[in-house]
Scaffold this active site. Structure first.
Site, PDB file in Angstrom:
ATOM      1  N   CYS A 133      35.214 -13.687  49.521  1.00 23.18           N
ATOM      2  CA  CYS A 133      35.921 -14.133  50.731  1.00 23.18           C
ATOM      3  C   CYS A 133      37.397 -14.382  50.427  1.00 23.18           C
ATOM      4  O   CYS A 133      37.740 -15.407  49.833  1.00 23.18           O
ATOM      5  CB  CYS A 133      35.249 -15.393  51.276  1.00 23.18           C
ATOM      6  SG  CYS A 133      36.022 -15.986  52.792  1.00 23.18           S
ATOM      7  N   CYS A 136      38.954 -17.308  52.355  1.00 21.30           N
ATOM      8  CA  CYS A 136      38.535 -18.601  51.790  1.00 21.30           C
ATOM      9  C   CYS A 136      39.274 -18.899  50.477  1.00 21.30           C
ATOM     10  O   CYS A 136      39.770 -19.992  50.265  1.00 21.30           O
ATOM     11  CB  CYS A 136      37.042 -18.611  51.499  1.00 21.30           C
ATOM     12  SG  CYS A 136      36.023 -17.876  52.769  1.00 21.30           S
ATOM     13  N   ASP A 137      39.328 -17.926  49.582  1.00 21.70           N
ATOM     14  CA  ASP A 137      39.733 -18.209  48.195  1.00 21.70           C
ATOM     15  C   ASP A 137      41.062 -17.595  47.774  1.00 21.70           C
ATOM     16  O   ASP A 137      41.568 -17.914  46.694  1.00 21.70           O
ATOM     17  CB  ASP A 137      38.632 -17.696  47.239  1.00 21.70           C
ATOM     18  CG  ASP A 137      37.318 -18.419  47.481  1.00 21.70           C
ATOM     19  OD1 ASP A 137      37.357 -19.597  47.878  1.00 21.70           O
ATOM     20  OD2 ASP A 137      36.249 -17.802  47.298  1.00 21.70           O
TER      21      ASP A 137
END
Ligand code: FAD
Ligand code: NAP
Length: 313
Positions: A133, A136-137
C-alpha cells in the site's frame, strides 16, 4: 430472524454495525471469523486516518471500534461464513460450523487480500519494509529509494505516486511489456526518477532487525542485481474475498466484475435487493480505512431504509 447480518468485522463491517444499531435496527449480528479490526491491524503505523495524530498502530486504531458498536447493541458472532443465499425476502447465512442464521438484509464487507509475489523473505518482512500500500506507507520513505514490483495499472500508478515522495523508484517487472494502460506506461517512462528493471524478478528481500535493507533481482540471463532499498512495494494483483457470495451452482448472489469485485451503486446497493457491499471488496474501492468506514455507514443507512420498507409498508 436478524434485521441485518454483517459479514466481516473490518473498518467497513464495524462502521456498518455502529450505524445499523444506532440507527434503530434491533437485531444485528456481525459475523467475523477472527478478531474484529480487519487487515489494518497488521499495520505497524497508520497516519492518514483523519483526527488521529501521532504514531498509532493499526491494532490501537481499531481497538475501541467493537466496544463502541456493542454499546448500541451490535452482537458479534465469531464465526466464519461459508455462503449467503436468498430465499424470497430472507437471506440465509451458512456458517462453517454447519449452523444457519436468517436475516432480512445483509451487508457483506469481507475485504480483499493483496497477492504475494512469492520471493524469499517477502512474507516475513511484510509490514517491516515490504508493503502492498503506497498511500499507506509511501511517506515513510520520503526522500529515500524504493523498489516497486509488478507491471499492471496498480504497480505503475503507485510507482508514479511514490516517485513524487521518494528520491528514486526502481520498477521491477518480469516482462518487457506492461499490462498497464499505454498512457500510464508513457508517464512512467517520462518520469526521471523511475528506473525500469525489466525481464527481471525479485528472488529475495533481506534486512536486519530494523527492517528491509535490500532486494535481490534476477534477470532473464540469470544475472543478479542487489538493490539497496529500505522499502519494497509489491503490486501483483488482489484477490477479492467474495467467496461467501458464490452459490452452490457456482453463480454469484449479485453482479461482480471480471476481477470479482462486487458491483455497487453510490449507495452500496448490489444487484440483489437487500444485499449491500462495502469496503475493499467493492468496485473502484480506494482501499483505505476511511473509505471502507464511509462505505459501511452508507450501506447501513440503506439497509435501515430497506428493512423498514420491507416490514412496515
Ligand atoms: P478488511 O479490513 O479486509 O476486513 C475484512 C474482514 O472480514 C476481516 O476481518 C476478515 O477476517 C473478515 N472476513 C473475511 N471473510 C470472512 C468470512 N467468510 N466470514 C467471516 N469473516 C470474514 N489503509 C489506510 O487507510 N491507511 C493505512 O496506513 C493502511 N495501511 C495498510 C497496511 C497494510 C499492511 C495493509 C494490509 C492494509 C493497509 N491499509 C491502510 C488498507 C486498509 O487496511 C483496508 O483498506 C481496510 O482494512 C479495508 O477494510 P474492509 O473492512 O473493507 O476489509
Ligand atoms: P494485474 O493487472 O493483475 O497486474 C499484476 C502485475 O503483477 C502483472 O504485471 C503481473 O505480471 C505481475 N505479477 C503477477 N504475479 C507476479 C509475481 N509472482 N511476481 C512478479 N510479478 C507478478 O493487477 P493490478 O495492477 O492490481 O490491476 C488489477 C485490475 O485493476 C486490472 O484490471 C487493472 O486494469 C485494474 N486497475 C485499473 C486502474 C485504472 O484504471 N486506473 C488502476 C489500478 C488497477 P505479468 O504482466 O507478466 O502477468
Amino acid at each position: 430472524m436478524l434485521d441485518c447480518a454483517i459479514i466481516g468485522g473490518g473498518p467497513a463491517g464495524l462502521t456498518a454495525g455502529l450505524y445499523t444499531t444506532r440507527g434503530g435496527l434491533e437485531n444485528v449480528v456481525m459475523f467475523e471469523k477472527g478478531m474484529p479490526g480487519g487487515q489494518i491491524t497488521s499495520s505497524s503505523e497508520i497516519e492518514n486516518y483523519p483526527g488521529v495524530t501521532g504514531e498509532i498502530s493499526g491494532m490501537d486504531l481499531m481497538m475501541p471500534w467493537p466496544a463502541q458498536c456493542q454499546k448500541f447493541g451490535l452482537k458479534h458472532d465469531m464465526s466464519e461464513v461459508k455462503r449467503v443465499s436468498k430465499d424470497g425476502n430472507v437471506f440465509k447465512i451458512y456458517k462453517t460450523d454447519g449452523t444457519i442464521d436468517e436475516a432480512y438484509s445483509v451487508i457483506v464487507c469481507t475485504g480483499s487480500s493483496p497477492r504475494r509475489a512469492g520471493f524469499k523473505g517477502e512474507a516475513e518482512l511484510i509490514g517491516k519494509g515490504v508493503s502492498t500500500c503506497a498511500t499507506c506507507d509511501g511517506f515513510f520513505y520520503k526522500g529515500k529509494e524504493v523498489a516497486v514490483v509488478g507491471g499492471g495499472d496498480t504497480a505503475l500508478e503507485e510507482a508514479l505516486y511514490l516517485a513524487k515522495i521518494c528520491s528514486k523508484v526502481y520498477l521491477i517487472h518480469r516482462r518487457d511489456s506492461f499490462r498497464s494502460a499505454p498512457n500510464t506506461v508513457a508517464r512512467v517512462k517520462r518520469t526521471a526518477n523511475i528506473e525500469l528493471i525489466l525481464n527481471s524478478s525479485p528472488t529475495e528481500v533481506y534486512g536486519d532487525n530494523m527492517g528491509v535493507t535490500g532486494l535481490l533481482v534476477k534477470n532473464s540471463s540469470g544475472e543478479i542485481r542487489d538493490i539497496k532499498v529500505p522499502g519494497v512495494f509489491t503490486f501483483v494483483g488482489n484477490d477479492v474475498n467474495n467467496q461467501t457470495l458464490i452459490q452452490e451452482d457456482g453463480s454469484f448472489l449479485c453482479d461482480v466484475n471480471k476481477a470479482g469485485e462486487v458491483i455497487v451503486d453510490i449507495s452500496m446497493r448490489t444487484s440483489t435487493k437487500g444485499l449491500f457491499a462495502a469496503g475493499d471488496m467493492r468496485i473502484a474501492a480506494p482501499k483505505q480505512v476511511i473509505s471502507a468506514a464511509g462505505d459501511g455507514a452508507v450501506a447501513a443507512l440503506q439497509a435501515i431504509s430497506y428493512v423498514d420498507e420491507l416490514l412496515n409498508h
